[in-house]
Design a protein around this motif. Structure first.
Motif, mmCIF file in Angstrom:
data_model
loop_
_atom_site.group_PDB
_atom_site.id
_atom_site.type_symbol
_atom_site.label_atom_id
_atom_site.label_comp_id
_atom_site.label_asym_id
_atom_site.label_seq_id
_atom_site.Cartn_x
_atom_site.Cartn_y
_atom_site.Cartn_z
ATOM 1 N N GLN A 24 61.784 4.503 111.309
ATOM 2 C CA GLN A 24 60.696 4.745 110.354
ATOM 3 C C GLN A 24 59.342 4.677 111.050
ATOM 4 O O GLN A 24 58.471 5.520 110.812
ATOM 5 C CB GLN A 24 60.739 3.716 109.225
ATOM 6 N N GLU A 42 52.300 6.649 99.336
ATOM 7 C CA GLU A 42 53.687 6.434 98.926
ATOM 8 C C GLU A 42 54.607 6.333 100.144
ATOM 9 O O GLU A 42 55.547 5.536 100.161
ATOM 10 C CB GLU A 42 54.176 7.555 97.996
ATOM 11 N N VAL A 43 54.338 7.138 101.161
ATOM 12 C CA VAL A 43 55.122 7.087 102.403
ATOM 13 C C VAL A 43 54.881 5.761 103.108
ATOM 14 O O VAL A 43 55.817 5.088 103.545
ATOM 15 C CB VAL A 43 54.768 8.275 103.328
ATOM 16 N N GLU A 45 53.850 3.027 101.774
ATOM 17 C CA GLU A 45 54.406 1.954 100.947
ATOM 18 C C GLU A 45 55.912 1.805 101.173
ATOM 19 O O GLU A 45 56.414 0.682 101.233
ATOM 20 C CB GLU A 45 54.121 2.227 99.474
ATOM 21 N N ARG A 46 56.617 2.918 101.294
ATOM 22 C CA ARG A 46 58.064 2.837 101.553
ATOM 23 C C ARG A 46 58.348 2.111 102.864
ATOM 24 O O ARG A 46 59.219 1.245 102.938
ATOM 25 C CB ARG A 46 58.690 4.232 101.594
ATOM 26 N N ILE A 47 57.607 2.468 103.900
ATOM 27 C CA ILE A 47 57.799 1.821 105.204
ATOM 28 C C ILE A 47 57.409 0.349 105.119
ATOM 29 O O ILE A 47 58.137 -0.529 105.575
ATOM 30 C CB ILE A 47 56.975 2.544 106.289
ATOM 31 N N THR A 49 57.290 -1.593 102.517
ATOM 32 C CA THR A 49 58.236 -2.333 101.681
ATOM 33 C C THR A 49 59.509 -2.635 102.463
ATOM 34 O O THR A 49 60.060 -3.736 102.364
ATOM 35 C CB THR A 49 58.555 -1.543 100.400
ATOM 36 N N SER A 50 59.961 -1.688 103.267
ATOM 37 C CA SER A 50 61.135 -1.934 104.115
ATOM 38 C C SER A 50 60.873 -3.082 105.079
ATOM 39 O O SER A 50 61.730 -3.950 105.285
ATOM 40 C CB SER A 50 61.503 -0.676 104.914
ATOM 41 N N GLN A 53 60.829 -6.420 103.057
ATOM 42 C CA GLN A 53 62.180 -6.841 102.683
ATOM 43 C C GLN A 53 62.951 -7.357 103.886
ATOM 44 O O GLN A 53 63.695 -8.335 103.777
ATOM 45 C CB GLN A 53 62.922 -5.692 102.008
ATOM 46 N N THR A 91 51.416 -1.280 107.762
ATOM 47 C CA THR A 91 51.849 -0.810 106.443
ATOM 48 C C THR A 91 52.503 -1.911 105.612
ATOM 49 O O THR A 91 52.924 -1.646 104.479
ATOM 50 C CB THR A 91 52.859 0.354 106.582
ATOM 51 N N HIS A 93 53.852 -4.159 103.091
ATOM 52 C CA HIS A 93 53.562 -3.999 101.661
ATOM 53 C C HIS A 93 54.291 -5.065 100.842
ATOM 54 O O HIS A 93 55.507 -5.138 100.842
ATOM 55 C CB HIS A 93 53.982 -2.598 101.210
#
Length: 104
Positions: A24, A42-43, A45-47, A49-50, A53, A91, A93
């Protein structure tokens, strides 16, 4: 008085457990270098958030965040592995606070 600090120490095992994060981050870096398009939040945020987590640090973060009171909480990612440090940490998030690099 300096702002409080939340230190997250990671080793090579982190990458072994979360190899998808390397890909990623690589894709994001390539997109920035190619300048082919604007990279939407949004892109990112996805990275981010990964990454969040994968850290699995909700309890520790909450404790540090609450202890910081009204002060900004410095977040430091520490590793002896350059591949860990090359992940797209900017990034990062949080589900409640959003992009941690943008907010106090």
């Amino acid at each position: 008085m300096p702002n409080p600090t939340f230190l997250i120490a990671l080793d090579q095992q982190f990458l072994n457990d979360h190899a998808h994060l390397v890909e990623q981050s690589r894709q994001l870096a390539q997109a920035y270098q190619a300048k082919i398009a604007v990279i939407e939040d949004e892109v990112l945020e996805r990275i981010g958030t990964s990454l969040w987590q994968a850290l699995d640090c909700v309890a520790d973060f909450t404790q540090h965040e609450q202890a910081s009171g009204q002060s900004a909480l410095n977040i430091i990612i520490e590793s002896n592995d350059p591949k860990v440090l090359n992940l797209a940490w900017e990034t990062l998030h949080h589900p409640e606070y959003g992009f941690l690099g943008r907010s106090e």
